[in-house]
Scaffold this motif. Structure first.
Motif, PDB file in Angstrom:
ATOM      1  N   VAL A  87       0.858  -1.197   0.000  1.00 33.40           N
ATOM      2  CA  VAL A  87       0.000   0.000   0.000  1.00 33.40           C
ATOM      3  C   VAL A  87       0.885   1.234   0.000  1.00 33.40           C
ATOM      4  CG1 VAL A  87      -1.962   1.140   1.119  1.00 33.40           C
ATOM      5  CG2 VAL A  87      -1.699  -1.330   1.310  1.00 33.40           C
ATOM      6  N   ASN A  88       1.448   1.561  -1.142  1.00 36.35           N
ATOM      7  CA  ASN A  88       2.322   2.725  -1.226  1.00 36.35           C
ATOM      8  C   ASN A  88       2.252   3.353  -2.614  1.00 36.35           C
ATOM      9  OD1 ASN A  88       4.421   1.590  -3.039  1.00 36.35           O
ATOM     10  ND2 ASN A  88       4.871   0.243  -1.313  1.00 36.35           N
ATOM     11  N   ALA A  89       2.795   4.545  -2.739  1.00 36.83           N
ATOM     12  CA  ALA A  89       2.692   5.325  -3.977  1.00 36.83           C
ATOM     13  C   ALA A  89       3.439   4.672  -5.140  1.00 36.83           C
ATOM     14  CB  ALA A  89       3.221   6.737  -3.741  1.00 36.83           C
TER      15      ALA A  89
ATOM     16  N   LEU B 128      -8.468   1.831  -5.356  1.00 36.90           N
ATOM     17  CA  LEU B 128      -9.083   3.159  -5.196  1.00 36.90           C
ATOM     18  C   LEU B 128      -8.072   4.271  -5.444  1.00 36.90           C
ATOM     19  CD1 LEU B 128     -11.358   2.715  -2.046  1.00 36.90           C
ATOM     20  CD2 LEU B 128     -12.100   3.057  -4.410  1.00 36.90           C
ATOM     21  N   SER B 129      -6.871   4.107  -4.903  1.00 40.48           N
ATOM     22  CA  SER B 129      -5.862   5.157  -5.077  1.00 40.48           C
ATOM     23  C   SER B 129      -5.474   5.321  -6.537  1.00 40.48           C
ATOM     24  CB  SER B 129      -4.630   4.856  -4.216  1.00 40.48           C
ATOM     25  OG  SER B 129      -3.896   3.754  -4.720  1.00 40.48           O
ATOM     26  N   ARG B 130      -5.443   4.210  -7.287  1.00 40.12           N
ATOM     27  CA  ARG B 130      -5.123   4.300  -8.714  1.00 40.12           C
ATOM     28  C   ARG B 130      -6.252   4.968  -9.502  1.00 40.12           C
ATOM     29  NH1 ARG B 130      -2.537  -1.785  -9.525  1.00 40.12           N
ATOM     30  NH2 ARG B 130      -0.397  -1.226  -8.912  1.00 40.12           N
ATOM     31  N   ALA B 131      -7.469   4.745  -9.070  1.00 46.56           N
ATOM     32  CA  ALA B 131      -8.620   5.265  -9.806  1.00 46.56           C
ATOM     33  C   ALA B 131      -8.662   6.787  -9.831  1.00 46.56           C
ATOM     34  CB  ALA B 131      -9.911   4.725  -9.202  1.00 46.56           C
TER      35      ALA B 131
ATOM     36  N   PRO C 164      -4.706  13.742  -6.835  1.00 46.00           N
ATOM     37  CA  PRO C 164      -3.516  13.110  -6.251  1.00 46.00           C
ATOM     38  C   PRO C 164      -3.456  13.185  -4.730  1.00 46.00           C
ATOM     39  CG  PRO C 164      -2.943  15.131  -7.427  1.00 46.00           C
ATOM     40  CD  PRO C 164      -4.343  14.808  -7.797  1.00 46.00           C
ATOM     41  N   ASP C 165      -3.938  14.285  -4.156  1.00 51.28           N
ATOM     42  CA  ASP C 165      -3.908  14.402  -2.703  1.00 51.28           C
ATOM     43  C   ASP C 165      -4.825  13.374  -2.048  1.00 51.28           C
ATOM     44  OD1 ASP C 165      -2.127  16.484  -2.882  1.00 51.28           O
ATOM     45  OD2 ASP C 165      -3.623  18.064  -2.621  1.00 51.28           O
ATOM     46  N   LEU C 166      -6.017  13.198  -2.610  1.00 51.02           N
ATOM     47  CA  LEU C 166      -6.940  12.203  -2.074  1.00 51.02           C
ATOM     48  C   LEU C 166      -6.393  10.793  -2.283  1.00 51.02           C
ATOM     49  CD1 LEU C 166      -9.602  11.447  -0.763  1.00 51.02           C
ATOM     50  CD2 LEU C 166     -10.704  11.622  -3.017  1.00 51.02           C
ATOM     51  N   SER C 167      -5.755  10.569  -3.418  1.00 50.20           N
ATOM     52  CA  SER C 167      -5.146   9.275  -3.685  1.00 50.20           C
ATOM     53  C   SER C 167      -4.095   8.944  -2.632  1.00 50.20           C
ATOM     54  CB  SER C 167      -4.509   9.275  -5.079  1.00 50.20           C
ATOM     55  OG  SER C 167      -3.878   8.045  -5.347  1.00 50.20           O
TER      56      SER C 167
ATOM     57  N   GLU D 252      -3.997  10.200   0.347  1.00 55.69           N
ATOM     58  CA  GLU D 252      -4.694  10.027   1.621  1.00 55.69           C
ATOM     59  C   GLU D 252      -5.251   8.611   1.757  1.00 55.69           C
ATOM     60  OE1 GLU D 252      -8.254  12.095   4.301  1.00 55.69           O
ATOM     61  OE2 GLU D 252      -8.018  12.631   2.177  1.00 55.69           O
ATOM     62  N   VAL D 253      -5.819   8.097   0.677  1.00 55.91           N
ATOM     63  CA  VAL D 253      -6.348   6.728   0.695  1.00 55.91           C
ATOM     64  C   VAL D 253      -5.250   5.748   1.085  1.00 55.91           C
ATOM     65  CG1 VAL D 253      -7.213   4.855  -0.769  1.00 55.91           C
ATOM     66  CG2 VAL D 253      -8.241   7.131  -0.922  1.00 55.91           C
ATOM     67  N   LEU D 254      -4.077   5.930   0.520  1.00 54.61           N
ATOM     68  CA  LEU D 254      -2.959   5.036   0.841  1.00 54.61           C
ATOM     69  C   LEU D 254      -2.506   5.206   2.287  1.00 54.61           C
ATOM     70  CD1 LEU D 254      -0.779   5.388  -2.389  1.00 54.61           C
ATOM     71  CD2 LEU D 254      -2.256   3.469  -1.768  1.00 54.61           C
ATOM     72  N   THR D 255      -2.339   6.451   2.705  1.00 58.76           N
ATOM     73  CA  THR D 255      -1.817   6.729   4.045  1.00 58.76           C
ATOM     74  C   THR D 255      -2.759   6.225   5.132  1.00 58.76           C
ATOM     75  OG1 THR D 255      -0.648   8.691   3.250  1.00 58.76           O
ATOM     76  CG2 THR D 255      -1.031   8.540   5.601  1.00 58.76           C
ATOM     77  N   VAL D 256      -4.043   6.536   4.987  1.00 61.18           N
ATOM     78  CA  VAL D 256      -5.025   6.138   6.004  1.00 61.18           C
ATOM     79  C   VAL D 256      -5.128   4.617   6.086  1.00 61.18           C
ATOM     80  CG1 VAL D 256      -7.480   6.130   6.571  1.00 61.18           C
ATOM     81  CG2 VAL D 256      -6.359   8.267   5.902  1.00 61.18           C
ATOM     82  N   ASN D 257      -5.220   3.955   4.941  1.00 63.56           N
ATOM     83  CA  ASN D 257      -5.354   2.502   4.952  1.00 63.56           C
ATOM     84  C   ASN D 257      -4.088   1.815   5.450  1.00 63.56           C
ATOM     85  OD1 ASN D 257      -8.003   1.319   3.762  1.00 63.56           O
ATOM     86  ND2 ASN D 257      -7.588   3.139   2.520  1.00 63.56           N
ATOM     87  N   ARG D 258      -2.954   2.352   5.076  1.00 64.24           N
ATOM     88  CA  ARG D 258      -1.707   1.767   5.572  1.00 64.24           C
ATOM     89  C   ARG D 258      -1.635   1.832   7.095  1.00 64.24           C
ATOM     90  NH1 ARG D 258       1.323   4.259   2.193  1.00 64.24           N
ATOM     91  NH2 ARG D 258       1.940   5.978   3.552  1.00 64.24           N
ATOM     92  N   ARG D 259      -2.039   2.977   7.640  1.00 65.43           N
ATOM     93  CA  ARG D 259      -2.018   3.134   9.100  1.00 65.43           C
ATOM     94  C   ARG D 259      -3.014   2.191   9.776  1.00 65.43           C
ATOM     95  NH1 ARG D 259      -2.513   8.274   9.240  1.00 65.43           N
ATOM     96  NH2 ARG D 259      -4.780   8.403   9.527  1.00 65.43           N
TER      97      ARG D 259
END
Length: 219
Positions: free
Chosen positions: A113-115, A193-196, A202-205, A207-214
């Motif tokens: 789950v990363n950029a 979701l982040s790819r979509a 890009p900021d929301l993308s 955020e999706v990664l950061t929140v889910n990773r945490r």
């Protein structure tokens, strides 16, 4: 290189026809699978044709049928190889943390789950890159995808049971399996979701990664 002799009956001439060795055939097969793996992940199974795939592999269109009966057969091998590579990488993560299943689980989440994984589907896991394609490509593709999922679920279940033993926490195999299915499903969903929205938001993308990773590292 070895050769066979082919007779041109019309011209009455003898012509040397190169014979491809078994090793070269294996290497060509591998090139096709690798090219298809990158192309399918990036553009979808239906988004790239055989001629373009073969060109990217450095071969001609006609050579494809020396290796595969159809594009669907190639897709099945791409799925099989993709999951095999991902599960091998997951095994390597476990081996890197022999005394801490918790650290291994965190490493798995951080690596998935990363950029970078979001931005480079062509070299990423087939689980997220081909999830939509598989649903449209029939029972055989779904069965191959299911085998890959089973591998992920089983491995993550073992990791969760290891973590419970190391921490002195009670966890049944059934509970570990349930957590494993939820954890991996969330990993894939977060990446998809982040790819979509990566280009449009890009900021929301991120955020999706950061929140889910945490959150995933708290499961």
């Amino acid at each position: 290189m070895m050769s066979t002799i082919a007779r041109d009956e019309l011209a009455g001439k003898v012509v040397d026809v190169p014979r491809i060795t078994q090793e070269q055939k294996r290497l060509n097969h591998e090139k096709i699978v690798n090219a298809a793996g990158a192309g399918f992940r990036l553009r979808g199974i239906d988004g790239i044709g055989i001629e373009e795939l073969m060109k990217s592999a450095g071969m001609t269109h006609g050579g494809f049928y020396n290796h595969f009966a159809s594009k669907d057969d190639l897709a099945l091998e791409v799925l099989h190889q993709g999951f095999a590579d991902s599960l091998e990488a997951l095994d390597a993560i476990r081996e890197a943390h022999p005394r801490s299943a918790r650290a291994a689980l965190h490493d798995m989440v951080d690596g998935y789950v990363n950029a970078e994984h979001r931005d480079h589907p062509e070299i990423g896991c087939a689980s997220a890159a081909l999830v939509s394609d598989v649903g449209r490509h029939g029972a055989a593709a779904q069965a191959e995808y299911r085998r890959g999922l089973d591998g992920y679920f089983a491995t993550i279940t073992d990791m969760l049971l290891d973590r419970a033993r190391q921490s002195g926490t009670e966890l049944t195999p059934a509970e570990a399996r349930e957590h494993a299915v939820a954890l991996f499903s969330q990993m894939v969903g977060a990446l998809v979701l982040s790819r979509a929205i990566a280009d449009a938001a890009p900021d929301l993308s991120d955020e999706v990664l950061t929140v889910n990773r945490r959150r995933l590292k708290k499961l």
